[in-house]
Design a protein around this motif. Sequence first.
Motif, PDB file in Angstrom:
ATOM      1  N   LEU A  47      41.597  35.239  32.389  1.00  0.00           N
ATOM      2  CA  LEU A  47      42.466  36.123  33.165  1.00  0.00           C
ATOM      3  C   LEU A  47      43.931  35.800  32.898  1.00  0.00           C
ATOM      4  O   LEU A  47      44.274  34.678  32.525  1.00  0.00           O
ATOM      5  CB  LEU A  47      42.173  35.977  34.656  1.00  0.00           C
ATOM      6  CG  LEU A  47      40.720  36.154  35.095  1.00  0.00           C
ATOM      7  CD1 LEU A  47      40.595  35.982  36.603  1.00  0.00           C
ATOM      8  CD2 LEU A  47      40.184  37.517  34.661  1.00  0.00           C
ATOM      9  N   SER A  48      44.796  36.783  33.135  1.00  0.00           N
ATOM     10  CA  SER A  48      46.233  36.559  32.954  1.00  0.00           C
ATOM     11  C   SER A  48      47.001  37.133  34.133  1.00  0.00           C
ATOM     12  O   SER A  48      46.529  38.044  34.819  1.00  0.00           O
ATOM     13  CB  SER A  48      46.722  37.216  31.654  1.00  0.00           C
ATOM     14  OG  SER A  48      46.506  38.620  31.681  1.00  0.00           O
ATOM     15  N   GLY A  49      48.175  36.559  34.382  1.00  0.00           N
ATOM     16  CA  GLY A  49      49.072  37.078  35.408  1.00  0.00           C
ATOM     17  C   GLY A  49      48.633  36.803  36.821  1.00  0.00           C
ATOM     18  O   GLY A  49      49.068  37.509  37.751  1.00  0.00           O
ATOM     19  N   THR A  50      47.816  35.780  37.020  1.00  0.00           N
ATOM     20  CA  THR A  50      47.362  35.468  38.374  1.00  0.00           C
ATOM     21  C   THR A  50      47.013  33.995  38.485  1.00  0.00           C
ATOM     22  O   THR A  50      47.034  33.248  37.488  1.00  0.00           O
ATOM     23  CB  THR A  50      46.132  36.328  38.749  1.00  0.00           C
ATOM     24  OG1 THR A  50      45.877  36.184  40.146  1.00  0.00           O
ATOM     25  CG2 THR A  50      44.901  35.923  37.950  1.00  0.00           C
ATOM     26  N   ASP A  51      46.704  33.561  39.687  1.00  0.00           N
ATOM     27  CA  ASP A  51      46.190  32.216  39.927  1.00  0.00           C
ATOM     28  C   ASP A  51      45.301  32.262  41.160  1.00  0.00           C
ATOM     29  O   ASP A  51      45.188  33.303  41.826  1.00  0.00           O
ATOM     30  CB  ASP A  51      47.318  31.192  40.090  1.00  0.00           C
ATOM     31  CG  ASP A  51      48.307  31.557  41.188  1.00  0.00           C
ATOM     32  OD1 ASP A  51      47.885  32.122  42.226  1.00  0.00           O
ATOM     33  OD2 ASP A  51      49.512  31.277  41.019  1.00  0.00           O
ATOM     34  N   ALA A  54      46.968  33.349  44.484  1.00  0.00           N
ATOM     35  CA  ALA A  54      47.273  34.781  44.555  1.00  0.00           C
ATOM     36  C   ALA A  54      46.018  35.596  44.844  1.00  0.00           C
ATOM     37  O   ALA A  54      46.052  36.555  45.624  1.00  0.00           O
ATOM     38  CB  ALA A  54      47.908  35.241  43.245  1.00  0.00           C
ATOM     39  N   LEU A  55      44.894  35.216  44.237  1.00  0.00           N
ATOM     40  CA  LEU A  55      43.648  35.945  44.452  1.00  0.00           C
ATOM     41  C   LEU A  55      43.146  35.764  45.879  1.00  0.00           C
ATOM     42  O   LEU A  55      42.638  36.708  46.502  1.00  0.00           O
ATOM     43  CB  LEU A  55      42.593  35.491  43.448  1.00  0.00           C
ATOM     44  CG  LEU A  55      42.893  35.826  41.984  1.00  0.00           C
ATOM     45  CD1 LEU A  55      41.850  35.203  41.069  1.00  0.00           C
ATOM     46  CD2 LEU A  55      42.970  37.336  41.767  1.00  0.00           C
ATOM     47  N   ILE A  56      43.290  34.556  46.420  1.00  0.00           N
ATOM     48  CA  ILE A  56      42.887  34.302  47.802  1.00  0.00           C
ATOM     49  C   ILE A  56      43.755  35.112  48.765  1.00  0.00           C
ATOM     50  O   ILE A  56      43.251  35.759  49.690  1.00  0.00           O
ATOM     51  CB  ILE A  56      42.951  32.795  48.114  1.00  0.00           C
ATOM     52  CG1 ILE A  56      41.779  32.078  47.443  1.00  0.00           C
ATOM     53  CG2 ILE A  56      42.926  32.556  49.632  1.00  0.00           C
ATOM     54  CD1 ILE A  56      41.810  30.579  47.573  1.00  0.00           C
ATOM     55  N   PHE A 107      37.648  30.875  42.383  1.00  0.00           N
ATOM     56  CA  PHE A 107      38.754  31.545  41.713  1.00  0.00           C
ATOM     57  C   PHE A 107      39.398  30.645  40.654  1.00  0.00           C
ATOM     58  O   PHE A 107      39.765  31.113  39.573  1.00  0.00           O
ATOM     59  CB  PHE A 107      39.801  31.999  42.726  1.00  0.00           C
ATOM     60  CG  PHE A 107      39.311  33.063  43.680  1.00  0.00           C
ATOM     61  CD1 PHE A 107      38.288  33.922  43.324  1.00  0.00           C
ATOM     62  CD2 PHE A 107      39.872  33.208  44.934  1.00  0.00           C
ATOM     63  CE1 PHE A 107      37.840  34.910  44.188  1.00  0.00           C
ATOM     64  CE2 PHE A 107      39.437  34.195  45.814  1.00  0.00           C
ATOM     65  CZ  PHE A 107      38.410  35.037  45.431  1.00  0.00           C
ATOM     66  N   SER A 108      39.519  29.359  40.945  1.00  0.00           N
ATOM     67  CA  SER A 108      40.126  28.426  39.989  1.00  0.00           C
ATOM     68  C   SER A 108      39.298  28.330  38.720  1.00  0.00           C
ATOM     69  O   SER A 108      39.842  28.277  37.605  1.00  0.00           O
ATOM     70  CB  SER A 108      40.264  27.032  40.616  1.00  0.00           C
ATOM     71  OG  SER A 108      41.146  27.054  41.718  1.00  0.00           O
ATOM     72  N   ASN A 109      37.979  28.342  38.862  1.00  0.00           N
ATOM     73  CA  ASN A 109      37.092  28.206  37.701  1.00  0.00           C
ATOM     74  C   ASN A 109      37.018  29.474  36.857  1.00  0.00           C
ATOM     75  O   ASN A 109      36.499  29.447  35.737  1.00  0.00           O
ATOM     76  CB  ASN A 109      35.682  27.826  38.161  1.00  0.00           C
ATOM     77  CG  ASN A 109      35.609  26.417  38.713  1.00  0.00           C
ATOM     78  OD1 ASN A 109      36.454  25.573  38.406  1.00  0.00           O
ATOM     79  ND2 ASN A 109      34.612  26.141  39.538  1.00  0.00           N
ATOM     80  N   ALA A 110      37.528  30.577  37.395  1.00  0.00           N
ATOM     81  CA  ALA A 110      37.415  31.866  36.688  1.00  0.00           C
ATOM     82  C   ALA A 110      38.691  32.267  35.968  1.00  0.00           C
ATOM     83  O   ALA A 110      38.754  33.342  35.374  1.00  0.00           O
ATOM     84  CB  ALA A 110      37.024  32.955  37.689  1.00  0.00           C
ATOM     85  N   SER A 134      44.160  41.557  39.107  1.00  0.00           N
ATOM     86  CA  SER A 134      44.073  41.509  40.565  1.00  0.00           C
ATOM     87  C   SER A 134      42.879  42.363  40.960  1.00  0.00           C
ATOM     88  O   SER A 134      42.455  43.252  40.209  1.00  0.00           O
ATOM     89  CB  SER A 134      45.348  42.035  41.230  1.00  0.00           C
ATOM     90  OG  SER A 134      45.463  43.440  41.072  1.00  0.00           O
ATOM     91  N   PHE A 135      42.342  42.112  42.136  1.00  0.00           N
ATOM     92  CA  PHE A 135      41.211  42.918  42.596  1.00  0.00           C
ATOM     93  C   PHE A 135      41.658  44.351  42.894  1.00  0.00           C
ATOM     94  O   PHE A 135      40.898  45.295  42.687  1.00  0.00           O
ATOM     95  CB  PHE A 135      40.567  42.266  43.821  1.00  0.00           C
ATOM     96  CG  PHE A 135      40.004  40.902  43.527  1.00  0.00           C
ATOM     97  CD1 PHE A 135      39.007  40.736  42.581  1.00  0.00           C
ATOM     98  CD2 PHE A 135      40.499  39.776  44.169  1.00  0.00           C
ATOM     99  CE1 PHE A 135      38.491  39.479  42.296  1.00  0.00           C
ATOM    100  CE2 PHE A 135      39.989  38.513  43.892  1.00  0.00           C
ATOM    101  CZ  PHE A 135      38.988  38.358  42.953  1.00  0.00           C
ATOM    102  N   LYS A 136      42.878  44.489  43.374  1.00  0.00           N
ATOM    103  CA  LYS A 136      43.423  45.828  43.602  1.00  0.00           C
ATOM    104  C   LYS A 136      43.490  46.610  42.293  1.00  0.00           C
ATOM    105  O   LYS A 136      43.136  47.797  42.246  1.00  0.00           O
ATOM    106  CB  LYS A 136      44.813  45.734  44.231  1.00  0.00           C
ATOM    107  CG  LYS A 136      45.422  47.068  44.651  1.00  0.00           C
ATOM    108  CD  LYS A 136      46.733  46.840  45.387  1.00  0.00           C
ATOM    109  CE  LYS A 136      47.308  48.146  45.917  1.00  0.00           C
ATOM    110  NZ  LYS A 136      47.767  49.034  44.823  1.00  0.00           N
TER     111      LYS A 136
END
Length: 280
Positions: free
Chosen positions: A183-187, A190-192, A176-179, A92-94
């Motif tokens: 990454l794990s534990g996110t989609d 969730a990032l948006i 975000f989808s392409n990245a 997550s960004f946080k």
Amino acid sequence: MDSSKIFIDPEIELGCEEFPSLYELKIKSGEEELIGAMLTPGNKGPNPTVILFHGFPGYEDNHDLAQSLRRCGLNVLIFHYRGSWGVGGSFSFKNCIEDAKNVIDFVNDKKIVKTYNIDKDNIYLVGHSMGGFLTLTHCMDKRIKASVAISPYDFGLKGCIMKVDKNELKDGMEMFSNALHPLSGTDAKALIEETMNYGEEWKLKNKAEELSKEKILIIAAIGDTVGPNKLHHEPLMKEIYKYSKENVKEILIHADHSYNNKKILLSKIVAQYIESIYNE
């Protein structure tokens, strides 16, 4: 530190005590351990030290820049964030913001300072894209002497404008989808949602007065289509310069977001800026 040695291999024989090295690191952050490494120049030290923040998700990790700075006589710490590139936990960004703070704490730990011959009076942040965002978020830390933000991507701003602009929301969803692969534990959703929820708190423009008091070099790429300057660079610089033009410098380079055609120039600019601060 000597930036003239940026592309010159050190004349150090194998077996010499003062030999450049790479040390594997595990850095506690939350309930996880970040995967990292410390590149050391082999000098007796204490050596100025750079913490290098890579971008989102980190395909461009700027290891060429790390090696260039090491040849100039700096320690360089590189690492991956929680939930990225095999590191445990959820991305997550946080968490990235917290990870950056924990890495700064790590570099200032007495044991670590002694182990890697760190000059605590000369610790620098350098970050690209999301790493630039993290750099500008943490550069006010009094333990940091100066910082370089390379094409900083303002995720706070992105969250704010995605709330009101459908095209920006579509762009964010695609980015975000392409990245997600490393990454794990996110989609993407969730990032948006995270950037929208924390947008105002994270937005760099809101920190302009504080940023204007720090020694910072902000580098922007003229051909940046990932983080267009009209959104991520020009408004921020305009706001910073309302308060002061003395401390924050900017350089524009004819390159794309990853500086694919200007990697040597980028290394030179970063090294020479750090050297100028180091020699003050």
